[in-house]
Design a protein around this motif. Structure first.
Motif, PDB file in Angstrom:
ATOM      1  N   THR A  15      33.558  57.382  55.227  1.00 58.68           N
ATOM      2  CA  THR A  15      34.891  57.216  55.810  1.00 58.68           C
ATOM      3  C   THR A  15      35.598  58.565  55.709  1.00 58.68           C
ATOM      4  OG1 THR A  15      35.031  54.886  55.172  1.00 58.68           O
ATOM      5  CG2 THR A  15      37.107  56.035  55.618  1.00 58.68           C
ATOM      6  N   HIS A  16      35.878  59.162  56.846  1.00 56.89           N
ATOM      7  CA  HIS A  16      36.469  60.508  56.888  1.00 56.89           C
ATOM      8  C   HIS A  16      37.988  60.369  56.964  1.00 56.89           C
ATOM      9  CE1 HIS A  16      35.922  64.867  58.566  1.00 56.89           C
ATOM     10  NE2 HIS A  16      36.829  64.797  57.614  1.00 56.89           N
ATOM     11  N   VAL A  17      38.646  60.728  55.876  1.00 58.34           N
ATOM     12  CA  VAL A  17      40.096  60.588  55.788  1.00 58.34           C
ATOM     13  C   VAL A  17      40.720  61.955  55.548  1.00 58.34           C
ATOM     14  CG1 VAL A  17      39.923  59.988  53.320  1.00 58.34           C
ATOM     15  CG2 VAL A  17      42.014  59.448  54.586  1.00 58.34           C
ATOM     16  N   VAL A  18      41.751  62.259  56.308  1.00 64.40           N
ATOM     17  CA  VAL A  18      42.490  63.518  56.157  1.00 64.40           C
ATOM     18  C   VAL A  18      43.926  63.187  55.793  1.00 64.40           C
ATOM     19  CG1 VAL A  18      43.264  65.642  57.293  1.00 64.40           C
ATOM     20  CG2 VAL A  18      41.009  64.683  57.831  1.00 64.40           C
ATOM     21  N   GLY A  19      44.351  63.663  54.637  1.00 63.72           N
ATOM     22  CA  GLY A  19      45.722  63.437  54.196  1.00 63.72           C
ATOM     23  C   GLY A  19      46.542  64.709  54.315  1.00 63.72           C
ATOM     24  N   VAL A  20      47.713  64.589  54.894  1.00 63.84           N
ATOM     25  CA  VAL A  20      48.632  65.722  55.033  1.00 63.84           C
ATOM     26  C   VAL A  20      49.877  65.438  54.203  1.00 63.84           C
ATOM     27  CG1 VAL A  20      50.007  67.130  56.617  1.00 63.84           C
ATOM     28  CG2 VAL A  20      47.783  66.221  57.350  1.00 63.84           C
ATOM     29  N   THR A  21      50.136  66.285  53.234  1.00 65.19           N
ATOM     30  CA  THR A  21      51.346  66.194  52.422  1.00 65.19           C
ATOM     31  C   THR A  21      52.367  67.177  52.967  1.00 65.19           C
ATOM     32  OG1 THR A  21      50.056  65.616  50.461  1.00 65.19           O
ATOM     33  CG2 THR A  21      52.311  66.390  50.096  1.00 65.19           C
ATOM     34  N   LYS A  22      53.554  66.669  53.283  1.00 63.67           N
ATOM     35  CA  LYS A  22      54.568  67.498  53.931  1.00 63.67           C
ATOM     36  C   LYS A  22      55.734  67.739  52.982  1.00 63.67           C
ATOM     37  CE  LYS A  22      53.374  65.562  58.458  1.00 63.67           C
ATOM     38  NZ  LYS A  22      53.857  64.852  59.667  1.00 63.67           N
ATOM     39  N   GLY A  25      58.627  72.372  55.717  1.00 63.88           N
ATOM     40  CA  GLY A  25      57.723  73.042  56.645  1.00 63.88           C
ATOM     41  C   GLY A  25      56.408  73.445  56.027  1.00 63.88           C
ATOM     42  N   VAL A  26      56.251  73.196  54.722  1.00 62.86           N
ATOM     43  CA  VAL A  26      55.016  73.553  54.035  1.00 62.86           C
ATOM     44  C   VAL A  26      54.121  72.314  53.943  1.00 62.86           C
ATOM     45  CG1 VAL A  26      53.981  74.453  51.922  1.00 62.86           C
ATOM     46  CG2 VAL A  26      56.201  75.323  52.687  1.00 62.86           C
ATOM     47  N   HIS A  27      52.950  72.388  54.553  1.00 62.55           N
ATOM     48  CA  HIS A  27      52.026  71.265  54.566  1.00 62.55           C
ATOM     49  C   HIS A  27      50.789  71.592  53.727  1.00 62.55           C
ATOM     50  CE1 HIS A  27      53.648  69.575  58.658  1.00 62.55           C
ATOM     51  NE2 HIS A  27      54.587  69.752  57.744  1.00 62.55           N
ATOM     52  N   GLU A  28      50.212  70.553  53.113  1.00 60.19           N
ATOM     53  CA  GLU A  28      48.967  70.666  52.367  1.00 60.19           C
ATOM     54  C   GLU A  28      47.977  69.649  52.939  1.00 60.19           C
ATOM     55  OE1 GLU A  28      48.525  72.947  50.142  1.00 60.19           O
ATOM     56  OE2 GLU A  28      50.604  73.587  49.826  1.00 60.19           O
ATOM     57  N   ILE A  29      46.701  70.032  52.990  1.00 58.26           N
ATOM     58  CA  ILE A  29      45.668  69.163  53.559  1.00 58.26           C
ATOM     59  C   ILE A  29      44.612  68.836  52.513  1.00 58.26           C
ATOM     60  CG2 ILE A  29      43.697  69.121  55.145  1.00 58.26           C
ATOM     61  CD1 ILE A  29      45.318  70.482  57.214  1.00 58.26           C
ATOM     62  N   ARG A  30      44.235  67.556  52.433  1.00 54.92           N
ATOM     63  CA  ARG A  30      43.043  67.129  51.691  1.00 54.92           C
ATOM     64  C   ARG A  30      42.151  66.386  52.686  1.00 54.92           C
ATOM     65  NH1 ARG A  30      44.050  68.566  46.120  1.00 54.92           N
ATOM     66  NH2 ARG A  30      41.764  68.553  46.052  1.00 54.92           N
ATOM     67  N   ASP A  31      40.961  66.890  52.883  1.00 51.76           N
ATOM     68  CA  ASP A  31      40.026  66.398  53.895  1.00 51.76           C
ATOM     69  C   ASP A  31      38.791  65.858  53.175  1.00 51.76           C
ATOM     70  OD1 ASP A  31      38.242  66.029  55.971  1.00 51.76           O
ATOM     71  OD2 ASP A  31      38.535  68.008  56.869  1.00 51.76           O
ATOM     72  N   LEU A  32      38.664  64.517  53.127  1.00 53.24           N
ATOM     73  CA  LEU A  32      37.612  63.879  52.332  1.00 53.24           C
ATOM     74  C   LEU A  32      36.684  63.028  53.184  1.00 53.24           C
ATOM     75  CD1 LEU A  32      39.651  62.500  49.271  1.00 53.24           C
ATOM     76  CD2 LEU A  32      38.754  64.805  49.615  1.00 53.24           C
ATOM     77  N   ASN A  33      35.422  63.018  52.796  1.00 53.23           N
ATOM     78  CA  ASN A  33      34.431  62.099  53.339  1.00 53.23           C
ATOM     79  C   ASN A  33      34.049  61.156  52.202  1.00 53.23           C
ATOM     80  OD1 ASN A  33      32.744  61.108  55.378  1.00 53.23           O
ATOM     81  ND2 ASN A  33      31.021  62.331  54.669  1.00 53.23           N
ATOM     82  N   VAL A  34      34.440  59.888  52.302  1.00 54.40           N
ATOM     83  CA  VAL A  34      34.363  58.940  51.192  1.00 54.40           C
ATOM     84  C   VAL A  34      33.290  57.884  51.461  1.00 54.40           C
ATOM     85  CG1 VAL A  34      35.641  57.291  49.772  1.00 54.40           C
ATOM     86  CG2 VAL A  34      36.828  59.285  50.751  1.00 54.40           C
ATOM     87  N   SER A  35      32.387  57.708  50.500  1.00 53.89           N
ATOM     88  CA  SER A  35      31.365  56.663  50.590  1.00 53.89           C
ATOM     89  C   SER A  35      31.496  55.734  49.388  1.00 53.89           C
ATOM     90  CB  SER A  35      29.960  57.263  50.628  1.00 53.89           C
ATOM     91  OG  SER A  35      29.763  58.007  51.820  1.00 53.89           O
ATOM     92  N   ALA A  68      45.154  56.427  50.655  1.00 57.15           N
ATOM     93  CA  ALA A  68      45.558  57.798  50.984  1.00 57.15           C
ATOM     94  C   ALA A  68      47.061  57.853  51.255  1.00 57.15           C
ATOM     95  CB  ALA A  68      44.780  58.299  52.191  1.00 57.15           C
ATOM     96  N   LYS A  69      47.606  56.786  51.842  1.00 57.84           N
ATOM     97  CA  LYS A  69      49.036  56.724  52.099  1.00 57.84           C
ATOM     98  C   LYS A  69      49.820  56.291  50.858  1.00 57.84           C
ATOM     99  CE  LYS A  69      53.067  56.330  54.044  1.00 57.84           C
ATOM    100  NZ  LYS A  69      53.895  57.539  54.291  1.00 57.84           N
ATOM    101  N   GLU A  70      49.353  55.226  50.189  1.00 55.58           N
ATOM    102  CA  GLU A  70      50.111  54.654  49.076  1.00 55.58           C
ATOM    103  C   GLU A  70      50.094  55.539  47.819  1.00 55.58           C
ATOM    104  OE1 GLU A  70      49.182  49.996  50.342  1.00 55.58           O
ATOM    105  OE2 GLU A  70      48.293  50.868  48.537  1.00 55.58           O
ATOM    106  N   HIS A  71      48.971  56.197  47.570  1.00 56.38           N
ATOM    107  CA  HIS A  71      48.818  56.970  46.336  1.00 56.38           C
ATOM    108  C   HIS A  71      48.725  58.471  46.575  1.00 56.38           C
ATOM    109  CE1 HIS A  71      48.109  53.237  44.074  1.00 56.38           C
ATOM    110  NE2 HIS A  71      47.325  52.870  45.069  1.00 56.38           N
ATOM    111  N   GLY A  72      48.435  58.862  47.811  1.00 55.44           N
ATOM    112  CA  GLY A  72      48.201  60.266  48.088  1.00 55.44           C
ATOM    113  C   GLY A  72      46.836  60.699  47.577  1.00 55.44           C
ATOM    114  N   ILE A  73      46.432  61.895  47.960  1.00 54.48           N
ATOM    115  CA  ILE A  73      45.153  62.457  47.515  1.00 54.48           C
ATOM    116  C   ILE A  73      45.457  63.711  46.719  1.00 54.48           C
ATOM    117  CG2 ILE A  73      42.924  63.394  48.208  1.00 54.48           C
ATOM    118  CD1 ILE A  73      43.225  61.832  50.853  1.00 54.48           C
ATOM    119  N   THR A  74      45.383  63.608  45.406  1.00 53.54           N
ATOM    120  CA  THR A  74      45.653  64.764  44.552  1.00 53.54           C
ATOM    121  C   THR A  74      44.389  65.561  44.266  1.00 53.54           C
ATOM    122  OG1 THR A  74      45.387  63.420  42.555  1.00 53.54           O
ATOM    123  CG2 THR A  74      47.612  63.622  43.466  1.00 53.54           C
ATOM    124  N   SER A  75      43.249  64.871  44.218  1.00 52.27           N
ATOM    125  CA  SER A  75      41.951  65.505  44.016  1.00 52.27           C
ATOM    126  C   SER A  75      40.889  64.475  44.362  1.00 52.27           C
ATOM    127  CB  SER A  75      41.781  65.979  42.566  1.00 52.27           C
ATOM    128  OG  SER A  75      41.635  64.873  41.699  1.00 52.27           O
TER     129      SER A  75
END
Length: 291
Positions: A15-22, A25-35, A68-75
């Motif tokens: 499951t390929h999930v991309v989380g964007v933390t805003k 104007g500063v955005h952070e990306i966590r791009d995960l492939n989850v099995s 990814a929405k409720e908890h965010g992706i910190t690592s």
């Protein structure tokens, strides 16, 4: 003859999930492939087709996106622990969860005299990995990286090895040493900052590779694993797989040219594959961590 059902698991893969933390104007990306892979009271679904114990793989996929929405992706490690504990603790028929994650890195594109910080370029270095097991009582975490290509243009030798009638390899007293680092490390304690530990472990691998005068890739492997354990007390064991990316000096004598280790043929296969484990004497048992 007696026949029975053996160990089994099922789940939703990749499951390929991309989380964007805003943050403004500063955005952070966590791009995960989850099995996700789950195991438990699954005899009936295999033997009779009764699905009453099954948490569908589609639900597993939806949970990844919702978390990814409720908890965010910190690592990847922290996200894997959240998912694994949720699947086991929320469903009585699920007794064990394994969550395997790949993280793809993105680097910020920095524009001069601009406050825009929402553009990124995909990093061409390594893929970060994490694998979490949870059985309702205990969690095991293995993290690591894949595909980190490194090279020393000198500072490496290889000689004194066994020889027989099939040996043609010439001894080398100054050679290129190159490899693709594929490493996993098993945690014996939970760090306060998973990302910080990852950065420290990666730096330890790179520093040991660069600083070790190498007489064999095996020696370098041990130095890299030892450096990770010295740097990161929360890690108990390191496993390394290092394919030798052979660089052969090209014979240019036919053209009247000398080649003082300046021009090489980089062979992609076949290649030597060096694998090994470096661990603490007092590290607790691995459990299912490496599965």
């Amino acid at each position: 003859m007696s026949i029975k059902l053996g160990p089994n698991r099922y789940g939703k893969a990749e499951t390929h999930v991309v989380g964007v933390t805003k943050n403004g104007g500063v955005h952070e990306i966590r791009d995960l492939n989850v099995s996700v892979a789950l195991a438990g009271a699954m005899d009936e679904v295999h033997l009779t087709g009764d699905n009453g114990a099954v948490l569908t793989t589609d639900t597993q996929k939806n949970t990844v996106f919702a978390f990814a929405k409720e908890h965010g992706i910190t690592s990847p490690e922290a996200f894997g622990l959240l998912l694994a504990r949720h699947f086991v603790d929320s469903q009585p028929t699920i007794h064990h969860a394994r969550v395997s994650i790949e993280e793809f890195a993105w680097e910020r594109i920095v524009l001069d005299a601009s406050d825009k910080q929402h553009s990124f370029v995909r990093s061409a270095q390594e893929t970060r990995t994490a694998r979490v097991h949870y059985d309702g009582e205990k969690a095991w975490v293995v993290a690591g990286l894949q595909g980190l290509v490194v090279l020393n243009s000198t500072g490496s030798e290889f000689h004194g090895y066994l020889k027989d009638k099939y040996t043609t390899l010439q001894e080398a007293y100054d050679r290129v040493l190159a490899t693709e680092v594929n490493a996993e490390w098993r945690f014996i304690g939970e760090p306060s900052d998973w990302d910080k530990t990852y950065r420290e472990a990666k730096s330890a691998l790179l520093e040991a590779f660069a600083e070790t005068y190498s007489y064999s890739l095996q020696q370098t492997l041990y130095a890299m694993g030892e450096r990770v354990l010295t740097t990161c007390p929360e890690i108990g064991e390191v496993r390394l797989s290092l394919p030798n990316k052979h660089h052969f000096v090209v014979d240019l004598s036919a053209f009247g040219l000398t080649n003082d280790n300046e021009v090489f043929y980089a062979a992609d296969r076949p290649y030597g594959l060096i694998e090994g484990t470096v661990l603490r004497d007092d590290a607790p048992a691995a459990g299912p961590a490496w599965e």
